[in-house]
Design a protein around this motif. Sequence first.
Motif, PDB file in Angstrom:
ATOM      1  N   TYR A   2       7.884-112.734 -21.307  1.00 27.39           N
ATOM      2  CA  TYR A   2       6.280-112.930 -21.162  1.00 27.39           C
ATOM      3  C   TYR A   2       6.142-114.357 -20.531  1.00 27.39           C
ATOM      4  O   TYR A   2       5.072-114.367 -19.463  1.00 27.39           O
ATOM      5  CB  TYR A   2       5.690-113.031 -22.562  1.00 27.39           C
ATOM      6  CG  TYR A   2       5.533-111.537 -23.352  1.00 27.39           C
ATOM      7  CD1 TYR A   2       4.511-110.753 -22.828  1.00 27.39           C
ATOM      8  CD2 TYR A   2       6.470-111.234 -24.375  1.00 27.39           C
ATOM      9  CE1 TYR A   2       4.444-109.461 -23.532  1.00 27.39           C
ATOM     10  CE2 TYR A   2       6.256-110.128 -24.881  1.00 27.39           C
ATOM     11  CZ  TYR A   2       5.368-109.142 -24.413  1.00 27.39           C
ATOM     12  OH  TYR A   2       5.411-107.903 -25.108  1.00 27.39           O
ATOM     13  N   ALA A   3       6.772-115.124 -20.799  1.00 26.46           N
ATOM     14  CA  ALA A   3       6.473-116.684 -20.199  1.00 26.46           C
ATOM     15  C   ALA A   3       6.648-116.496 -18.818  1.00 26.46           C
ATOM     16  O   ALA A   3       5.930-116.950 -17.917  1.00 26.46           O
ATOM     17  CB  ALA A   3       7.142-117.769 -21.004  1.00 26.46           C
TER      18      ALA A   3
ATOM     19  N   ASP B 120      16.660-112.704 -13.879  1.00 26.72           N
ATOM     20  CA  ASP B 120      16.902-112.190 -15.166  1.00 26.72           C
ATOM     21  C   ASP B 120      17.960-111.452 -15.156  1.00 26.72           C
ATOM     22  O   ASP B 120      18.349-110.633 -14.155  1.00 26.72           O
ATOM     23  CB  ASP B 120      15.651-111.376 -15.740  1.00 26.72           C
ATOM     24  CG  ASP B 120      15.467-111.138 -17.038  1.00 26.72           C
ATOM     25  OD1 ASP B 120      14.554-112.231 -17.687  1.00 26.72           O
ATOM     26  OD2 ASP B 120      16.414-110.699 -17.698  1.00 26.72           O
TER      27      ASP B 120
HETATM   28  C1  LIG Z   1      10.542-107.286 -32.691  1.00 23.80           C
HETATM   29  C2  LIG Z   1       9.567-108.349 -32.176  1.00 23.80           C
HETATM   30  C3  LIG Z   1       8.265-108.402 -32.618  1.00 23.80           C
HETATM   31  C4  LIG Z   1       7.575-109.340 -32.122  1.00 23.80           C
HETATM   32  N1  LIG Z   1       6.049-109.268 -32.447  1.00 23.80           N
HETATM   33  C5  LIG Z   1       5.397-110.421 -32.051  1.00 23.80           C
HETATM   34  C6  LIG Z   1       3.880-110.336 -32.095  1.00 23.80           C
HETATM   35  O1  LIG Z   1       3.557-109.242 -32.578  1.00 23.80           O
HETATM   36  N2  LIG Z   1       2.972-111.255 -31.734  1.00 23.80           N
HETATM   37  C7  LIG Z   1       3.668-112.431 -30.977  1.00 23.80           C
HETATM   38  O2  LIG Z   1       3.037-113.338 -30.503  1.00 23.80           O
HETATM   39  N3  LIG Z   1       5.041-112.518 -30.742  1.00 23.80           N
HETATM   40  C8  LIG Z   1       5.962-111.478 -31.216  1.00 23.80           C
HETATM   41  N4  LIG Z   1       7.233-111.629 -31.216  1.00 23.80           N
HETATM   42  C9  LIG Z   1       7.697-112.834 -30.446  1.00 23.80           C
HETATM   43  C10 LIG Z   1       7.619-112.841 -29.008  1.00 23.80           C
HETATM   44  O3  LIG Z   1       8.181-111.430 -28.554  1.00 23.80           O
HETATM   45  C11 LIG Z   1       8.515-113.852 -28.161  1.00 23.80           C
HETATM   46  O4  LIG Z   1       7.859-114.916 -28.833  1.00 23.80           O
HETATM   47  C12 LIG Z   1       8.174-113.790 -26.731  1.00 23.80           C
HETATM   48  O5  LIG Z   1       8.758-112.618 -26.313  1.00 23.80           O
HETATM   49  C13 LIG Z   1       8.746-114.981 -25.942  1.00 23.80           C
HETATM   50  O6  LIG Z   1       8.418-114.777 -24.619  1.00 23.80           O
HETATM   51  P1  LIG Z   1       9.423-115.646 -23.932  1.00 23.80           P
HETATM   52  O7  LIG Z   1       9.072-115.284 -22.142  1.00 23.80           O
HETATM   53  O8  LIG Z   1       9.619-117.103 -24.261  1.00 23.80           O
HETATM   54  O9  LIG Z   1      10.988-115.106 -23.928  1.00 23.80           O
HETATM   55  P2  LIG Z   1      11.500-113.514 -23.833  1.00 23.80           P
HETATM   56  O10 LIG Z   1      10.446-112.676 -23.994  1.00 23.80           O
HETATM   57  O11 LIG Z   1      12.561-113.682 -24.992  1.00 23.80           O
HETATM   58  O12 LIG Z   1      12.205-113.476 -22.518  1.00 23.80           O
HETATM   59  C14 LIG Z   1      13.333-114.175 -22.023  1.00 23.80           C
HETATM   60  C15 LIG Z   1      13.730-113.278 -20.828  1.00 23.80           C
HETATM   61  O13 LIG Z   1      15.151-114.173 -20.328  1.00 23.80           O
HETATM   62  C16 LIG Z   1      16.062-113.502 -20.138  1.00 23.80           C
HETATM   63  N5  LIG Z   1      17.382-114.066 -20.127  1.00 23.80           N
HETATM   64  C17 LIG Z   1      17.748-114.911 -21.581  1.00 23.80           C
HETATM   65  N6  LIG Z   1      18.613-115.693 -21.115  1.00 23.80           N
HETATM   66  C18 LIG Z   1      19.162-115.187 -19.846  1.00 23.80           C
HETATM   67  C19 LIG Z   1      20.158-116.072 -18.955  1.00 23.80           C
HETATM   68  N7  LIG Z   1      21.130-116.763 -19.450  1.00 23.80           N
HETATM   69  N8  LIG Z   1      20.362-115.368 -17.746  1.00 23.80           N
HETATM   70  C20 LIG Z   1      19.345-114.635 -17.281  1.00 23.80           C
HETATM   71  N9  LIG Z   1      18.195-114.025 -18.049  1.00 23.80           N
HETATM   72  C21 LIG Z   1      18.101-114.377 -19.250  1.00 23.80           C
HETATM   73  C22 LIG Z   1      15.916-112.191 -21.112  1.00 23.80           C
HETATM   74  O14 LIG Z   1      16.595-111.066 -20.554  1.00 23.80           O
HETATM   75  C23 LIG Z   1      14.563-112.074 -21.106  1.00 23.80           C
HETATM   76  O15 LIG Z   1      13.852-111.203 -20.106  1.00 23.80           O
HETATM   77  C24 LIG Z   1       8.291-110.581 -31.607  1.00 23.80           C
HETATM   78  C25 LIG Z   1       9.452-110.506 -31.167  1.00 23.80           C
HETATM   79  C26 LIG Z   1      10.254-109.593 -31.712  1.00 23.80           C
HETATM   80  C27 LIG Z   1      11.899-109.717 -31.336  1.00 23.80           C
END
Ligand SMILES: Cc1cc2nc3c(=O)[nH]c(=O)nc-3n(C[C@H](O)[C@H](O)[C@H](O)COP(=O)(O)OP(=O)(O)OC[C@H]3O[C@@H](n4cnc5c(N)ncnc54)[C@H](O)[C@@H]3O)c2cc1C
Length: 364
Positions: free
Chosen positions: A14-15, A36
Amino acid sequence: MTGQHRIVILGAGYAGLAAARRLARTARDAHITVVDASASFVERVRLHQYGAGQSIPEWDLRELLEPEQIHFVLAWANGIDTVRKQVILDGAVALDYDSLIYALGSTNDATGVPGVAEHAYSVATPEDSQRLRTSISAARIVVVGSGATGIELAAELAEYQPDSRVLLVGSDAPASWLSRRAQEHVRRVLERLGVEIRSDAKVIEVMPDGVRLADGSVLETAATVWTAGFGVADLAGRSGLAVDGHGRVLTDETLRSVSHPEVYAAGDAAVVVGPDGRDLRMACATALPTGKYAADAVLARLAGREPRELRFRYYFQCISLGRRDGVIQFLHSDDSPGRTVLTGRPAAWFKEQIVQGAGRAARP
Ligand SMILES: Cc1cc2nc3c(=O)[nH]c(=O)nc-3n(C[C@H](O)[C@H](O)[C@H](O)COP(=O)(O)OP(=O)(O)OC[C@H]3O[C@@H](n4cnc5c(N)ncnc54)[C@H](O)[C@@H]3O)c2cc1C
């Protein structure tokens, strides 16, 4: 080398995607690359549905990004050389950056309790959820953690796998941080779905066929799913960025790394201090606005301006209880629960709109 400013975004969750989308619309003269390890974007907030056996949508990242002139690199990031300003990738050439947005998200926290890494399932990543869905049997499943993910997963398993017996175990009552009305609704619906609830039960060990509680008793189970905390990768810390005790990147009020000014961080992998001085939660509701803000901050500095202030507050928290019920807890500006709570089918509908909207807000 084109002479363009090279912005690399690590992570297409998402971020990372919110940052990429923002840059694609406003930074026409920058060269933007997203890295990714996965070829597709799945809505992580649906992984409890996926783990319980349902289908969820996914989008090919290259098809999403390349029409927006965003370069996509499918690779595992293994480190950051902050001196050379390069991202080190497994099986691919290192990527040079001028600005880096670090958005690698979080995974299951398997540290702290013996046996979690070896014997417990999780729904923190698509791969974890895939392992769970292929292992569900009609027998008893113990879900550890009475936070939002544990509640959502227990409800989904009970509804979608009616032959399995689901036990939700936690050291607090389910949804204990919400208002009394919301908590009562959560308990009522879980019980209606047949979920057995054990509160005040601290799991101290996960074994192949059960979990041991702090009082010495053992709950037998065919599968244990650990939802009692998310952890982050050690990549930032290993690469010399300033991180907190969990490995999250320490940022200033503009989401810039406090140790490396060309690095910004957003989402679960960043420590973001909210307006009241408290760290923002790991949530999709945090990841989207912080991803967008990090992109704006990079662009503001490129244009020689100081970024505007990050304005942020949570308005509600949504918890699904299967596909036909849920709880929407409206929040005060300090994130504490207010009096207004939406329940039942309208709440399930509301949450579904939020999930779909979040996915749309991320995708370029
Ligand atoms: C089952 C579940 C339900 C949830 N429900 C909610 C909700 O209802 N409301 C809410 O606000 N939040 C919810 N969350 C939390 C939310 O999903 C996370 O806070 C959010 O996805 C964080 O976004 P992000 O972009 O920081 O990281 P992520 O969505 O985790 O994305 C990180 C990305 O980085 C990639 N990545 C990681 N490490 C590497 C690497 N070393 N090299 C290359 N790529 C890599 C991954 O493949 C991924 O695509 C939920 C989480 C889960 C697990």
